[in-house]
Design an enzyme around this catalytic site. Structure first.
Site: not given
Ligand code: UN1
Length: 497
Positions: A154, A230-231, A235, A252
């Site tokens: 993103n 990421g998710s 994570g 993160e």
């Protein structure tokens, strides 16, 4: 259509194919028939080559003075600046965000480069008195070693820069594993980094999937640090693997960010903020506004105006200057957003606008989803609790400021938050009481600047912060040094007592 680019891995200063010889395609999400690049599908053998190169380069890179390392980072900033337009256009084609936002993404990388270039001449430690005479005490920042950077699609330039640039200034050598959807952007970024004069082996790029490349980096015994965005689900797996081998890991992860609008707010300002926070980047930011917590006295008025503005948003390819909202990044994301709309219907919420894949001229070959507003949402519903990562915002009504704070905190995530109020007492209470890494007063949930810490609490992070001087704490390790110049054994806690 432009001719597809051919991407390579970058290992030990060489552009090379995957050892398997296999490749995959990175597609334009606004037109799935357009191939942006063919990319090496790497595996553990490629990771091994990159780790060997990084390990070897580390021995000399760690000894390069930090101000010299940071001069290279400064040149990376200049390279990004010179190629800003080119990078932004490629990003817009490859992952769909609109051109102005793509330029903002590159600018965030440039800001980051110039900020950390300065940091190379600081990297401050501490000096402090010793409790013993003729003894000196200080702290130094030491590099960690080989760092793996696993980044999402993103923010294809900003997020890799947040990680790579402080990591380089601190003296680590790197292996960059970008998301597959932004392989071409990652290649161009690597080209700029290489051209800035980073020595061979210091910065390596390995393309491929999380399951193959990500997994093999995370579990590699010669990788000392993993920085992952990421998710929360992935994570947790990354952290579990790193935990077993005592690797440093910085995570993160997800968000379920909310904007509170109180009855005393400047409504026009709150509306602009909500629109930008919810639908900017097609809602595909970790910081996107996915819940609007509205005081009942303004809810009807606010909702009517928001609906009107949302319906006017123009969908289209990010490269078209008339577009407000670009496509979702890929088919999987489109399916995910569609799935959450089914969940919303099962939960009995009202779809005020949007709610489906967008059709129409120029939209049929892409992953477009209509900007969507869900009303009548209760805080415990799945649509109010789970990260959707698309252009979908849920409206939740509250009767008081206390209730608004309770609802904003009723989340397993805690990245960004926003409060619109003219009441200074409420503003300060919000700063104190909201459980999130970032709180905006009278501004939307998106818009973090690179010189301040970025990250979140609860399932969003693991206690680290990126950006600002906080990132140095991820990419360096404290060494405490005592220098005894007394010429005798001096025993701490015992002598001088
Ligand atoms: C992200 O979505 O992971 O504050 C990063 C912002 C941007 C960075 C977002 N500066 O929205």
């Amino acid at each position: 259509m432009n001719k597809p680019l051919t991407c390579h891995n970058y290992i030990n200063g060489q552009w090379i194919s995957a050892k398997s010889g296999k490749s995959f395609e990175s597609l334009n999400p606004a037109n799935g028939r357009e191939c942006i690049a063919t990319v090496p599908l790497s595996g553990s053998a490629d990771v091994q080559a990159a780790v060997t190169a990084a390990r070897q380069a580390y021995q000399s890179w760690r000894l390069v003075p930090a101000p010299v390392r940071s001069e290279i980072v400064h040149r990376i900033g200049e390279g990004l600046l010179a190629r800003k337009k080119e990078l932004a256009t490629l990003m817009s084609r490859e992952m769909g965000k609109i051109l102005t936002e793509a330029q903002g993404d590159v600018q965030e990388g440039i800001d980051c480069a110039f900020y950390y270039a300065g940091e190379g001449r600081r990297l401050f430690g501490q000096t402090t008195p010793s409790e013993l005479g003729n003894k000196f005490a200080m702290t130094l920042r030491m590099p960690i070693g080989v760092a793996a950077l696993i980044t999402p699609w993103n923010f294809p330039i900003a997020i890799p820069c947040w990680k790579a640039l402080p990591a380089l200034v601190c003296g680590n050598t790197l292996i960059f594993k970008p998301a597959k959807d932004v392989s071409a952007c990652a290649t161009l970024l690597t080209e700029i980094i290489a051209e800035a004069g980073v020595p061979p082996g210091v910065f390596n790029l390995v393309h491929g999937s999380g399951e193959e490349v990500g997994q093999s980096l995370t579990s590699h015994p010669e990788v000392d640090l993993v920085s992952f965005t990421g998710s929360s689900q992935t994570g947790a797996e990354v952290a579990a693997i790193c935990g077993r081998s005592h690797k440093r890991v910085s995570l993160e992860m997800g968000g379920k960010n909310a904007q509170i609008v109180m009855e005393d707010a400047d409504l026009e300002l709150a509306l602009e903020g909500a629109l930008w926070g919810a639908f900017g980047t097609t809602g595909q930011r970790c910081t996107a506004t996915s819940r609007l917590i509205l005081h009942r006295d303004i809810k009807a008025d606010f909702t009517a105006k928001l609906l009107d503005k949302t319906r006017k948003l123009r969908l289209g390819a990010g490269t078209d200057p008339h577009t407000d909202v670009g496509p979702l990044v890929n088919e999987a994301q489109l399916k995910r957003v569609k799935y959450y709309l089914e969940v919303a219907q099962d939960e009995g919420v009202t779809i005020l606008t949007g709610g489906k894949q967008a059709q129409g001229e120029g939209l049929d070959q892409g992953y477009f989803f209509e900007p969507t507003i869900l009303d009548g949402v209760e805080s415990q519903m799945r649509v109010a609790q789970e990260e959707i990562f698309g252009p979908v915002v849920s409206l939740i009504e509250v009767g008081s400021f206390e209730e608004a704070i309770a609802i904003i905190n009723d989340s397993r995530y805690g990245l960004s938050s926003a409060v619109y109020t003219q009441n200074v007492n409420r503003a300060f209470q919000a700063m104190r009481d909201i459980e999130a890494g970032i709180t905006y007063i009278n501004g939307p949930t998106i818009g973090a600047e690179v010189h301040l810490p970025f990250g979140g609490v609860k399932a969003t992070g693991n206690g680290h912060r990126e950006a600002g001087t906080a990132a140095l704490d991820i990419f360096s390790e404290w060494k405490t040094v005592y220098v005894d110049f007394s010429g005798q054994l001096q025993r701490a806690q015992i002598d001088n007592r």
